[in-house]
Design a protein around this motif. Sequence first.
Motif, mmCIF file in Angstrom:
data_model
loop_
_atom_site.group_PDB
_atom_site.id
_atom_site.type_symbol
_atom_site.label_atom_id
_atom_site.label_comp_id
_atom_site.label_asym_id
_atom_site.label_seq_id
_atom_site.Cartn_x
_atom_site.Cartn_y
_atom_site.Cartn_z
ATOM 1 N N PHE A 1 1.894 11.848 1.104
ATOM 2 C CA PHE A 1 1.195 10.947 2.244
ATOM 3 C C PHE A 1 1.974 9.680 2.382
ATOM 4 C CE2 PHE A 1 -1.927 7.630 3.781
ATOM 5 C CZ PHE A 1 -2.050 8.304 5.143
ATOM 6 N N GLY A 2 2.207 9.110 1.192
ATOM 7 C CA GLY A 2 2.858 7.849 1.054
ATOM 8 C C GLY A 2 4.285 7.908 1.567
ATOM 9 N N TRP B 1 3.837 8.097 5.642
ATOM 10 C CA TRP B 1 3.355 6.900 5.851
ATOM 11 C C TRP B 1 4.692 5.987 5.850
ATOM 12 C CZ3 TRP B 1 -0.035 4.803 8.792
ATOM 13 C CH2 TRP B 1 -0.419 3.288 8.864
ATOM 14 N N LEU C 1 0.649 4.192 -2.774
ATOM 15 C CA LEU C 1 0.537 5.557 -2.484
ATOM 16 C C LEU C 1 1.603 6.796 -2.999
ATOM 17 C CD1 LEU C 1 -0.453 5.033 1.282
ATOM 18 C CD2 LEU C 1 -1.842 6.237 -0.567
ATOM 19 N N ARG D 1 -0.586 12.530 -6.514
ATOM 20 C CA ARG D 1 -1.643 13.365 -5.409
ATOM 21 C C ARG D 1 -1.223 12.586 -4.200
ATOM 22 N NH1 ARG D 1 -6.263 16.157 -6.493
ATOM 23 N NH2 ARG D 1 -6.334 15.775 -8.954
ATOM 24 N N THR D 2 -0.965 11.287 -3.888
ATOM 25 C CA THR D 2 -0.771 10.718 -2.721
ATOM 26 C C THR D 2 0.594 10.469 -2.232
ATOM 27 O OG1 THR D 2 -1.314 8.767 -3.840
ATOM 28 C CG2 THR D 2 -2.975 9.678 -2.628
ATOM 29 N N ALA E 1 0.632 -1.324 0.120
ATOM 30 C CA ALA E 1 -0.029 -0.061 -0.017
ATOM 31 C C ALA E 1 0.809 1.067 0.070
ATOM 32 C CB ALA E 1 -0.871 -0.002 1.182
ATOM 33 N N THR E 2 2.084 1.153 0.652
ATOM 34 C CA THR E 2 3.041 2.283 0.748
ATOM 35 C C THR E 2 3.468 2.655 -0.547
ATOM 36 O OG1 THR E 2 3.396 1.815 3.067
ATOM 37 C CG2 THR E 2 4.947 3.308 1.796
#
Length: 440
Positions: free
Chosen positions: A389-390, A393, A380, A385-386, A376-377
Motif C-alpha cells: 500500500f505504501g 501510495w 508504510l 504488512r503495509t 507517512a509513506t
Amino acid sequence: MDTARKILVLGASGLIGRYIRDDLRARGFQTIGVARKFSAGQAMNALDLEVPIMAMNTAALAGLLREQAVDVVVNCLGVLQDGPGSDSRAVHRDFVERLLQAIKQSGRAVRLVHISIPGAAGEDHTAFSVTKREAERLIAASGIRYAILRPGFVIAPSAYGGSAMVRALAALPFQLSMADASVPFQPVAIEDISATIAWLAERDDRDSVANSASWDLMQKQPVTLGEVIAAFRRAFGTEKSLRIAVPAFLLNLGVMLADLVSWLGWTPPMRSTAIAELRRGVTGDPSEWMAATGMIPRTIAETLGRHPATIQDKWFARLYLVKALVIASLVVFWIVSGFIALFVSYDAAAGILRSHAFPPSLVAPVTVLTSLIDMATGVLIAFRRTAAFGLVWGILASLGYMAGAAILTPDLWIEPLGALVRTGPAIVLMLVALMTLDNR
C-alpha cells in the motif's frame, strides 16, 4: 507401488512442503496440502486446505486426520527465528506435542514423517535448533510410527531464505571469509527428500525400519559452504568475476540490522539465528538412510546439472539482496525528505513555493501536509504488512506532486537542481520494489 495411502502435508506453502505436495501427487498419491495461506502463485488443488493449523488444538487436529482419512502426515512446519507472529517453541515443539496426541486419538494407523535438522543435540545453541531437537525427542518417545528426516542444505528449483541467500552470494561479487567459507555444508536435492517420503508412504504398517527411522539426508561426499557457492557460480557463469571480501564486522552489522527489521514483519535470511546455524555447519551421516532405502543421493553437481540456471534464476539471484537495498532506500528517502522539509528546512521549503507565486494562504498548509504525507509513506513502506500500500501510495503521491506542479508552478520543472525531474526515477524505483515484493 501402493499409492492408495492418503498423505497430509503440513506447511505445503513452504519451499520443501510445496515441492513434496506436488511431487507426491505426480507419483499418484492422494496428497492434501495444508497451509495457513497459499499465495496467489501457488495453485491450490481441490484437496488442499487453508486452515489456521497452528491454532488448532488436539481434538481439532484429530478430527482433521479422521475426516480426511489420513495414512501419512508429513510435517514441514518451521520458523527460523522468533519475532512478530513467529514462535519457534510453539511451532517446533508445542505443535508437535499436540499433533502426536491427535494421531493417537484419531483411531488411525498414521505414520508421521517429520522434517527436522541435521547435527548433534550437544551442538544446539539457538532456539531454532533446541526446539527442533525437543520435537525429535517427543516423537521418539511417543510410541507412534514415525520417521525423522534431517535434510542437509536443500537445493530445489525454487529458492527461499538461506537457499536464496546462497544464490545471491554466487551471483554477486561477494566473498565470504575463509572461516565461513570452510564450514561443512552438505547439500541434498529436494527430489531425494520427496523420493524418501514416497518410499516411506509405501511401507507396510508393520515395517520396523520405516516405523522408527531417524536419518540424515544429504550427499555423502563432504563439501564446504564455499564449494556450494562455487558450484552455483559455475551454474550462473560467474566463477571468473571479481570478488570483494566481506569484512566480519560488516556481516555482523548486517545481521543486527536484519534482526531489527524482522520486527517490522520482514523475514531477511541473514538474521542472527541463520548466521549461527550457518557457522555451525550442515553435516551428517547419510549411510543409514542409503542402506535402508537403497537410494544414492545426488551430488550438488548432479543436482544443478539437472536444473541449468535460466535467465530468471540469474535475475532473481542478482536482485535478491538489491531488493532489500531498494526498500531501505525508499524508506529513508520518504521519511528523511519529509522530516527535513518540516523540521530542518521549513522556511526554505516554504520559500520555494512563495518564490514561484504560490497562493500565500496555502504555503504553510501545503508544506506541512506534503511533509507529513512523505513521512507517512516511508513508514508504510517500512512495515511488511503495509509495504505494498505504501509503495502504491508513494507512486500516486509522486504523480500528484508532478501534476500539481505542472498546473500551479510549472517553472519548478526547469529549476537548476531538477527536483521534479528526479521524481520520475523515484517512481520507477517504487515500481521495481512493488514488482519484487513477493517472497514466495
